[in-house]
Design an enzyme around this catalytic site. Structure first.
Site: not given
Ligand SMILES: *[C@@H]1O[C@H](CO)[C@@H](O)[C@H](O)[C@H]1NC(C)=O
Length: 823
Positions: A526-529, A533-534, A548, A644
């Site tokens: 559901i997410g890539v950094g 990956k997540v 994660k 942030d």
């Protein structure tokens, strides 16, 4: 000016080495090695071979199996020579100028612990360093970087000098401090064309152009920094004969958000074809330009900040190549060095004689004994009437000029050697550094940070582009204490006590994680950094979690991973996203978080096709987020500043309850006796506290400012920076304050809210938001006060609801929304 005079006197006393200089082959010496080694096509000869050089003392050949993975010279760094008595390397040369590079990658050999090494180096008559401890120097640089909020970790040093040799010998004399020893891994001597510095330079203080460098009849410099701005590192093997190393610049950027990298693909050539040795063309293929070009008032500079030595003169060389424009007067900017204008109306094309031309400019500046930093800033030239307000920089070098035959930094604390002035923790740190890699873990959590928000995007929703694409680097808690002695058994037993682990929730086995993610099935990503990956996973009871996983990492990384976990474990609050557990089996670095079903607040405001949130839901969400921030600021012994706060960091669970994310990556607030934390500016454009920006001083009120922007974003449902709007509307904070002051806020309220709020509650809400945006931090309310006022807003709105439809209980607002959205 005065001190530059001095320099000139010092340097003018050498003899001019005229052109037609003889060139010798590079002498590359691998110390403590018994045979030569070839690295990237260059042969480094053993120092026992004594070809073209002699060594006066045998010393001790030291070696280690550990690797310094982050250097292309890691093989070279496996050996070193140790001297317990003074020793000379004497290299046969012809008179001329030379790069002398000394390599230090400390490790422990037998009972020689590299962090106890301390010595002096003199070359011919120039003192290069005194009371020098390679480990101490590494610690100094690393703690500086950490203080600046950078995550980089330096594990080796290359000290580079440019020396003028008048005789046929270049001698490098090492003298150990009493009771200590010398430690050196490699020595290079490479002949330099004198033209490398035979260039005119502008003296910043006087603004006059000096031909000083061409008049220098010889010179001695130390290279402090050499950066490929905006691009990747250019390694020695990519820089032909001179074997220079051009590092990346991000560690030195004062505000990473202010400048974005740009790259060129067309053919670049040298503005002056005779200058091809100044820098490889690769340096000119990347650059940084000012971000947010479209913002109406571009009141900022691109800034780089460097730690240097006090009381020296510096040559600052800036490299330019214009490849975005092809005519002069299109991009004109101003260059500042240490707050003074170094050049105005700087037009690269005009100076370089065209676009795609490699060009450089030299500046001279003196530092007093009060200053140990050099600032290089490029910013708008408002009066010039250029096509765009923008600046460009491709490369940067800083050289320290010798004074009276000296290049050594004055000894800071008298009495103590560098070796024994280092404390225990730095000792462990250097051991850690010596065993090689280890960078991984520091960066891994920053990867987690970057991935964090991705997790919460709903996959079916259109991913909305964040207006601030630059991720802030992480700030890590006490860098020193996070690094443990590698001699300790490698377990996750935390030095701070194991209770932090129990608070962390569950330690998952890799099997459990594999089961939860169907063996890391791609369809669950559901997410890539940048670092991994997540996954959306199911654990135990079947409740979904966000998992994660860091890509690859070294064993060393575990320690820092653990320290970060320790931080996260301290934060427990209903309005903060919770960590459920972790997995450290098989060198994995995996964190398991609660899954936030409704994604980011931002996704529900604009840019997607999700149903609009009702006014009351929005107030509820703001209250939840305010509670989370209030807890960060006041709930722990030391406050934590989020740094942030933005709508992509406010996540919504299945009941639309708000939770603040990314908090483990924030900064511990000032202790009682201080009012602020000095730090490099981090944050996202559009949300950034202008006071923090100006003064680099971080307080809880910086979060309050950002939260004020969030409040306006929530009610207006538009991006905080929207370059497609007319100038005055681009920046939401500016525009909303403007409308608010004119009493026109209702006109910019989310049209989907029209007629669905009480004017009294909106008025009160807007007042709070406005107060949060006060220019001065001390005039802003605390998060506690913000929270209290928001609760009043909610009260006003509830009264309204009762007015409108007394049959609907306040708790059923979810239902109300559905009804609202149908029409
Ligand atoms: C850029 O930096 C210089 C020197 O520090 C400063 O005087 C100037 O005001 C800055 N410009 C902007 C637009 O912030």
């Amino acid at each position: 000016m005065r001190s530059l005079g001095l320099v000139s006197v010092a340097i003018f006393s050498f003899i001019l080495i005229t052109s037609g200089e003889a060139k010798i082959n590079p002498v590359l010496i691998a110390c403590g090695r018994n045979s030569s080694v070839t690295i990237a096509g260059k042969t480094w000869i053993s120092d026992s071979s004594m070809q073209n050089f002699t060594v006066s003392s045998q010393g001790i050949a030291a070696s280690t199996l550990a690797l310094s993975e982050n250097s292309s010279y890691f093989d070279l760094y496996r050996t070193a020579r140790i001297f317990t008595v003074p020793a000379n390397y004497t290299i046969n040369v012809v008179a001329g100028s030379y790069f002398l590079r000394l390599h230090f990658s400390p490790f422990t050999f037998l009972n020689f612990s590299a962090n106890e090494s301390s010595f002096e180096v003199t070359s011919n008559n120039v003192k290069l360093v005194s009371r020098f401890s390679p480990s101490g120097e590494l610690n100094r640089r690393n703690s500086y970087l950490q203080n600046e909020g950078k995550s980089s970790n330096v594990t080796y040093l290359v000290k580079e000098y440019v020396l003028t040799v008048e005789s046929s010998e270049l001698s490098v004399a090492f003298v150990p401090a009493s009771g200590s020893f010398v430690f050196v891994n490699a020595i290079e001597v490479i002949s330099v064309m004198t033209d490398l510095f035979n260039q005119s330079a502008t003296e910043v203080a006087s603004g006059t152009t000096k031909n000083s460098l061409s008049e220098l009849n010889g010179f001695n410099l130390e290279t402090m920094y050499r950066l490929n701005v905006g691009g990747p590192e250019i390694t020695p093997s990519q820089d032909a004969d001179l074997m220079r190393d051009w590092k990346t610049d991000s560690d030195y950027m004062f505000l990473a958000n202010a400048a974005s990298p740009v790259f060129n693909s067309s053919n670049i050539s040298y503005s002056n074809p005779n200058n091809s040795f100044i820098a490889p063309l690769l340096v000119y293929e990347s650059a940084r330009t000012m971000s947010n070009n479209e913002v109406a008032l571009k009141r900022f500079n691109m800034s780089w900040k460097f730690l240097v030595d006090t009381d020296f003169d510096y040559l600052i060389r800036l490299h330019f190549c214009e490849f975005n424009y092809n005519m002069s007067r299109q991009r004109i900017f101003r260059i500042y060095i240490n707050n003074r204008t170094a050049s105005n109306n700087f037009d690269v094309i005009a100076r370089a004689g065209g676009d795609n031309k490699a060009y450089h400019e030299d500046y001279l500046d003196s530092l007093s004994s009060q200053t140990n930093t050099i600032w290089v800033q490029l910013g708008p030239e408002t009066a010039a009437g250029a096509l765009v307000t923008d600046a460009i920089l491709n490369g940067l070098e800083i050289f320290k000029l010798s004074r009276n035959g000296n290049l050594a930094r004055p000894i800071e604390k008298s009495g103590a050697t560098a070796g024994d002035s280092e404390n225990k923790s730095s000792k462990s740190k250097i051991l850690w550094a010596a065993t090689g890699s280890g960078i991984a873990a520091i960066t891994i959590l920053s990867a987690f940070s970057s991935m964090f928000f991705c997790v919460y995007y709903r996959r079916k929703a259109d991913p909305v582009k964040d207006p601030s694409p630059n991720w802030r680097p992480l700030v890590h808690y006490n860098p020193i204490s996070s690094i443990m002695d590698v001699k300790q058994p490698r377990t996750l037993a935390n030095p701070n006590g194991s209770n932090s682990l129990s608070r962390l929730g569950k330690r998952f086995s890799i099997l459990e994680i594999r089961t939860a993610t169907q063996n890391f099935d791609e369809s669950l990503v559901i997410g890539v950094g940048g670092f991994g990956k997540v996954y959306k996973g199911k654990i135990d009871s079947g409740a979904p979690v966000a998992i994660k996983r860091a890509n690859s990492h070294s064993e060393q990384g575990l320690n820092e991973f653990e320290t970060e976990i320790d931080m996260l474990s301290k934060l427990r609050h209903r309005h903060l996203v919770a960590i459920i557990g972790f997995c450290d089996e098989h060198d994995e670095m995996i964190l398991v978080y609660e899954y936030m079903a409704n994604g980011t607040l931002r996704n529900h405001l604009f840019g997607g096709d999700l149903p609009a949130l009702s006014w009351k839901q929005r107030i509820d969400i703001c209250i939840g987020a305010a509670r989370g921030l209030h807890y960060l600021h006041t709930g722990l012994e030391r406050s934590i500043i989020h740094r942030d706060v933005k709508t992509t960091n406010i996540l919504l669970d299945e009941n639309f309850e708000a939770k603040v994310a990314d908090f483990g990556l924030s900064k511990t607030g000032p202790s009682l006796e201080h009012t602020h934390v000095s730090t490099a500016v981090k944050g996202s454009f559009g949300y950034l506290d202008p006071e923090y920006y100006r003064r680099q001083q971080l307080t809880e009120k910086s979060d309050v400012y950002s939260f004020g922007v969030v409040l306006f974003e929530v009610v207006c449902a538009r991006p905080v920076i929207n370059p497609t709007l007319p100038k005055e509307q681009i920046n939401l904070a500016e525009w909303a304050i403007h409308c608010q002051r004119q009493g026109l806020l209702e006109q910019i309220v989310d049209p989907r809210l029209k007629g669905k709020f009480r004017p009294e509650s909106l008025k009160k809400y807007a007042e709070i938001a406005e107060k949060c945006l006060a220019d001065e931090g001390k005039k802003r309310p605390t998060m506690g006060e913000v929270l209290c006022s928001l609760e009043n807003v909610l009260l006003l709105e509830r009264l309204a609801e009762v007015d409108v439809d007394p049959t609907i209980p306040a708790e059923a607002h979810g239902k109300v929304d559905e009804a609202e959205n149908e029409d």
